[in-house]
Design a protein around this motif. Structure first.
Motif, PDB file in Angstrom:
ATOM      1  N   ARG A 192      -7.195   0.681  -8.499  1.00  0.00           N
ATOM      2  CA  ARG A 192      -5.619   0.847  -8.084  1.00  0.00           C
ATOM      3  C   ARG A 192      -5.279   2.411  -8.526  1.00  0.00           C
ATOM      4  N   PRO A 243      -9.327   0.406  -4.565  1.00  0.00           N
ATOM      5  CA  PRO A 243      -8.319  -0.758  -4.865  1.00  0.00           C
ATOM      6  C   PRO A 243      -8.624  -1.367  -6.042  1.00  0.00           C
ATOM      7  N   PHE A 291       0.762  -1.225   0.218  1.00  0.00           N
ATOM      8  CA  PHE A 291      -0.077  -0.070   0.021  1.00  0.00           C
ATOM      9  C   PHE A 291       1.105   1.294   0.056  1.00  0.00           C
ATOM     10  N   THR A 293       2.162   1.440  -3.544  1.00  0.00           N
ATOM     11  CA  THR A 293       0.931   2.068  -4.286  1.00  0.00           C
ATOM     12  C   THR A 293       0.556   3.466  -4.074  1.00  0.00           C
ATOM     13  N   ILE A 313      -1.982  -6.734  -5.232  1.00  0.00           N
ATOM     14  CA  ILE A 313      -1.320  -5.824  -4.477  1.00  0.00           C
ATOM     15  C   ILE A 313       0.280  -6.070  -4.123  1.00  0.00           C
TER      16      ILE A 313
END
Length: 397
Positions: A106, A103, A74, A77, A353
């Motif tokens: 993304r 999510p 995360f 990301t 992820i």
């Protein structure tokens, strides 16, 4: 009676020699090699205890590694998504509703229309529409920009790989066939503003570039805020006032060594580690440590006479070193099993992820705790052992 003189002869006795066990004597001074063999021999003598201890600790390590991998994923990301939004701009003006990370697509998505701006001279403000749409049955992040020509679609490399879109391919968006071109590494598809507006409405944000030569000034947000009447902050955790017009995020004027992107990624990471999942993983790690100490205490109880003999002939230090080595072997085996198991679990359960980089960061973080846990895990049972006299150990009490 004549007595002879008494003659006393003093004979110098040789210096006392240290009696070592035959196993230690054969090592030619390599005590560490001896201790490793001792530890391995004890493990082979009680393999079930070693296996149970390793599995218990490994399970705890796997829990922590999974959570840390998710957290690191995360974080990566979050940083990438902000970089994708900002580009080379210094300020980010978000709507009163703020933005959120989706999510499923993304990417960052706007939660309201971009505020109305009156841009000062020499400043460059670019409006970007933001929302979601469906492409070939998959939900994707859609953005609108005046820089994209009608009939074209700028597809980020991430979403292109995920959907299998090749350069020059035709992409149907909103019933219109568009020619795809790969642009950037993000997870969004950018189309002409009129087409995006028909699909996502007015939701979006502004990115602002400072006048040439002023890009690195620390007061850019204050200057732009004074000209537009909008509040500004360098803290990404601050949310805009829902009753206001919007908020300026300052990406260059914050204090501290971290960039705005890094602060944003830390915010993502903190949400995972402070969640219930993070608390459970920490408790699991503590339980794994308790399992290890219990295992070593049981080993001490079984081998009291053996260690009593070692202590009585001057090998008390070797007792400590022995447990340090055995503890190190146990924790090393548990670490390898735990992190590898966590990597497999994350790759199978949440591949969208999980990245090798995130898993490597998590494994490195967990590895930092292993030496301390191994040392403490050995010291606790050895401390209890050395508090007793060798004669008590030999007596079995």
């Amino acid at each position: 009676m004549k007595h002879g003189a008494l003659t006393i002869v003093l004979v110098e006795s040789p210096a006392p020699t240290i009696v070592r066990s035959p196993e230690i004597a054969r090592t030619s001074g390599n005590t560490f090699g001896c201790l490793v063999r001792f530890a391995v021999a004890n493990i082979r003598r009680r393999p079930e205890r070693f296996v149970l201890a390793v599995l218990g600790i490994a399970l705890a390590i796997a829990c922590v590694t999974v959570v840390r991998t998710i957290s690191a994923s995360f974080a990566i990301t979050g940083e990438d998504s902000v970089t994708d939004v900002l580009g080379s701009n210094q300020l980010w003006v978000v709507p009163a509703g703020g933005v959120h990370y989706d999510p499923d697509v993304r990417a960052l998505i706007a939660d309201g229309p971009a505020p109305t701006l009156s841009t000062p001279p020499d400043w460059t403000a670019t409006r970007t529409l933001s929302g979601t749409t469906t492409v070939d049955g998959a939900t994707v992040s859609l953005r609108g920009s005046d820089a994209v020509a009608p009939g074209r679609a700028a597809v980020g490399a991430g979403v292109a790989e995920r959907l299998g879109i090749a350069p020059g391919a035709t992409v149907d968006i909103g019933g219109q066939p568009l020619t795809a071109e790969i642009a950037g590494t993000g997870q969004s598809i950018t189309v002409a503003a009129p087409l995006a507006g028909s699909l996502v409405g007015d939701n979006g944000w502004w990115t602002v570039a400072a006048p040439t030569g002023d890009e690195h000034r620390r007061d850019l947000a204050q200057l732009f805020g004074a000209a537009t009447g909008l509040p500004a902050t360098a803290d990404p955790s601050v949310q805009p006032d829902p009753t206001g017009s919007g908020l300026i995020y300052d990406t260059v004027g914050g204090s501290g060594p971290l960039t705005f992107e890094q602060k944003f990624s830390a915010l993502f990471s903190g949400k995972v580690t402070s969640s219930t999942l993070g608390v459970i993983s920490t408790i699991g790690l503590i339980l794994g440590f308790v399992i290890a100490v219990s295992s070593f205490l049981a080993a001490v109880a079984e081998r009291k006479r053996e260690f009593g003999i070692m202590s009585s002939i001057g090998l008390a230090d070797e007792v400590l070193y022995f447990f340090l080595v055995e503890s190190g072997i146990t924790f090393l085996a548990a670490y390898l099993v735990g992190v590898l198991g966590a990597g497999v679990a994350v790759a199978l359960v949440i591949p969208q992820i999980a990245t090798f980089t995130a898993w490597g960061q998590a494994a490195g973080m967990v590895a930092a705790f292993i030496p301390a846990m191994a040392i403490v895990g050995a010291l606790v049972p050895v401390h209890r052992l050395l508090q007793q006299r060798p004669v008590d150990l030999l007596g079995g009490r």
